[in-house]
Design a protein around this motif. Sequence first.
Motif, mmCIF file in Angstrom:
data_model
loop_
_atom_site.group_PDB
_atom_site.id
_atom_site.type_symbol
_atom_site.label_atom_id
_atom_site.label_comp_id
_atom_site.label_asym_id
_atom_site.label_seq_id
_atom_site.Cartn_x
_atom_site.Cartn_y
_atom_site.Cartn_z
ATOM 1 N N SER A 1 -18.233 -47.758 -9.826
ATOM 2 C CA SER A 1 -16.861 -47.772 -10.323
ATOM 3 C C SER A 1 -16.174 -49.074 -9.911
ATOM 4 N N ILE A 2 -15.694 -49.821 -10.893
ATOM 5 C CA ILE A 2 -15.014 -51.089 -10.600
ATOM 6 C C ILE A 2 -13.659 -50.821 -9.956
ATOM 7 N N ASN A 3 -13.079 -49.653 -10.271
ATOM 8 C CA ASN A 3 -11.743 -49.321 -9.761
ATOM 9 C C ASN A 3 -11.662 -49.368 -8.243
ATOM 10 N N THR A 4 -12.762 -49.054 -7.576
ATOM 11 C CA THR A 4 -12.742 -48.941 -6.115
ATOM 12 C C THR A 4 -13.121 -50.238 -5.407
ATOM 13 N N LEU A 5 -13.458 -51.290 -6.171
ATOM 14 C CA LEU A 5 -13.910 -52.528 -5.546
ATOM 15 C C LEU A 5 -12.762 -53.293 -4.890
ATOM 16 N N ALA A 6 -13.064 -53.892 -3.753
ATOM 17 C CA ALA A 6 -12.100 -54.786 -3.112
ATOM 18 C C ALA A 6 -11.988 -56.066 -3.936
ATOM 19 N N LYS A 7 -10.926 -56.821 -3.679
ATOM 20 C CA LYS A 7 -10.655 -58.019 -4.469
ATOM 21 C C LYS A 7 -11.817 -59.007 -4.440
ATOM 22 N N ASP A 8 -12.404 -59.235 -3.262
ATOM 23 C CA ASP A 8 -13.512 -60.183 -3.144
ATOM 24 C C ASP A 8 -14.742 -59.696 -3.898
ATOM 25 N N ASP A 9 -14.999 -58.380 -3.828
ATOM 26 C CA ASP A 9 -16.151 -57.817 -4.544
ATOM 27 C C ASP A 9 -15.949 -57.906 -6.057
ATOM 28 N N LEU A 10 -14.725 -57.677 -6.501
ATOM 29 C CA LEU A 10 -14.410 -57.782 -7.929
ATOM 30 C C LEU A 10 -14.601 -59.220 -8.399
ATOM 31 N N GLN A 11 -14.164 -60.170 -7.577
ATOM 32 C CA GLN A 11 -14.326 -61.587 -7.913
ATOM 33 C C GLN A 11 -15.806 -61.935 -8.054
#
Length: 530
Positions: free
Chosen positions: A345-355
């Motif tokens: 789930s992308i919703n739960t990713l931290a900002k750095d992980d999303l980047q």
Amino acid sequence: MSEQSCLLKVDNLAVSFADQNILSGVSFSLEQGKTLAIVGESGSGKSLTALSILQLLPYPHAHHPSGDIIFEGESLMAKSDAVLEAVRGNKISMIFQEPMTSLNPLHSIEKQIEETLLLHKGLTGKKAQLRTLELLELVGIDNPASRLKAYPHELSGGQRQRVMIAMALANEPNLLIADEPTTALDATIQKQILTLLRSLQQRLNMAILLITHDLNIVQQFSDHVLVMCKGQQVEYQATQALFDSPDHQYTKKLLNAVPTGKMASLVDPKVILEAENMNVSFPVKKNFWGKTTKSLDVVKNVSLKIHEAETLALVGESGSGKSTLAQALLYLNKHTGQVVYLGQSINTLAKDDLQALRQELQIVFQDPYASLSPRMSVQDIIAEGVHVFNTDRALSDQDINEQVSQVLIKVGLDESAANRYPHQFSGGQRQRIAIARALILKPKLIVLDEPTSALDRSIQKQIIELLKALQKEFSLSYLFISHDLSVVKAVSHRVLVMKAGEIVEQGFTSAIFENAQHPYTQELLSSTIL
């Protein structure tokens, strides 16, 4: 054609910039009430010919070594500014290709239309406003009185193009030059604009010089066709004769460039991205404290799946929410709903992980000239993403340069392109650069937002074949946003049809095109000249 019926005659026209000859040997004539289409690839000289008629080239840097342009029996060549200003926008008007850049973003629609009325008719005040309302109604703008104070960015693409047509027709010209008037429009809007131009032509007995790369439109709407290639006129025939029996090899190449074929079915494909109940709203009204009191729902409860090595096409009119949905899937706007990528789930990713994840989810935009920085070399444009994600310095500058060279070759460009700038390339080449910029990061999913809409048919076919080859080689998944259903039919495995923020129909491409169920899908298909 008799001399009396000839409205415009171009005789052996040539154009040079400094000492370089760009255009030569162009000759044609156009009768009142008739349509002549000029076709050819980017850089063939179509727009250059049109601008020469209005004497809008950058003189004296540009000049005409030979030829003449005769309008209503008088030559326009080397005429004074006063004479030309009396013709431009009055007897000869022009609709430019991109209304968003042609309309002044700082002035209201009313002011821009009234400007041409003041210049040529001397109309001001109430008379000018009434004529403006009449023109907006004539071109099919809904509730025109409410649009007078609107600015270009507040209108859809189809509405902006209608405003451009209203401005061009304000003084009822004898000749209308339409430079790619429907390129970036949806099938339904495109049909409305072309039908509108035809009805206005009949009503005003107006001649139309139509510049387009869409041969389907040419076949439906023109009386004669002029084919250009590399600044030369290669063929000039009545429309039906040209389509039935083209003489020149280049014309045959253009006619054979229409997208064809269909995608093979995928066997037990793996889901790469899944979205559930996606919603996007934009605030349209806020109270004194900045709290939103009214919102516009742009995407409403959309769910979808994209499989590995699959092309999922997203179609619908302007304003239906296609690009907004794509941006939500990539977390480029605020939304509600869940996006799952490769089981996570992308919703739960931290900002750095999303980047970090953005390396695998890339996007190619509609207009490569606008999306590529004019101040950066191709080398810097393509390498920029690699530098962003090369945080541990695992790759040296030489490694990155080699990757840029490899990806340029992969998209069909020479390695030497790395040292040049976007303005030095054609539209098709710039789109290849945009694809290379996404591809160098080795993504698994690429969002293609109208990647071929502004390209000539022959270049469009090359880009489509390139995308297919890259998909096969790297098992890429595409979310392909397009208003061109002939392209969608040729490149996609499945289709989602979107209207007013909702998915109204979805299914395998062959099923949608052969047996559409929803009335809106049927309307889209009936509006498309396939």
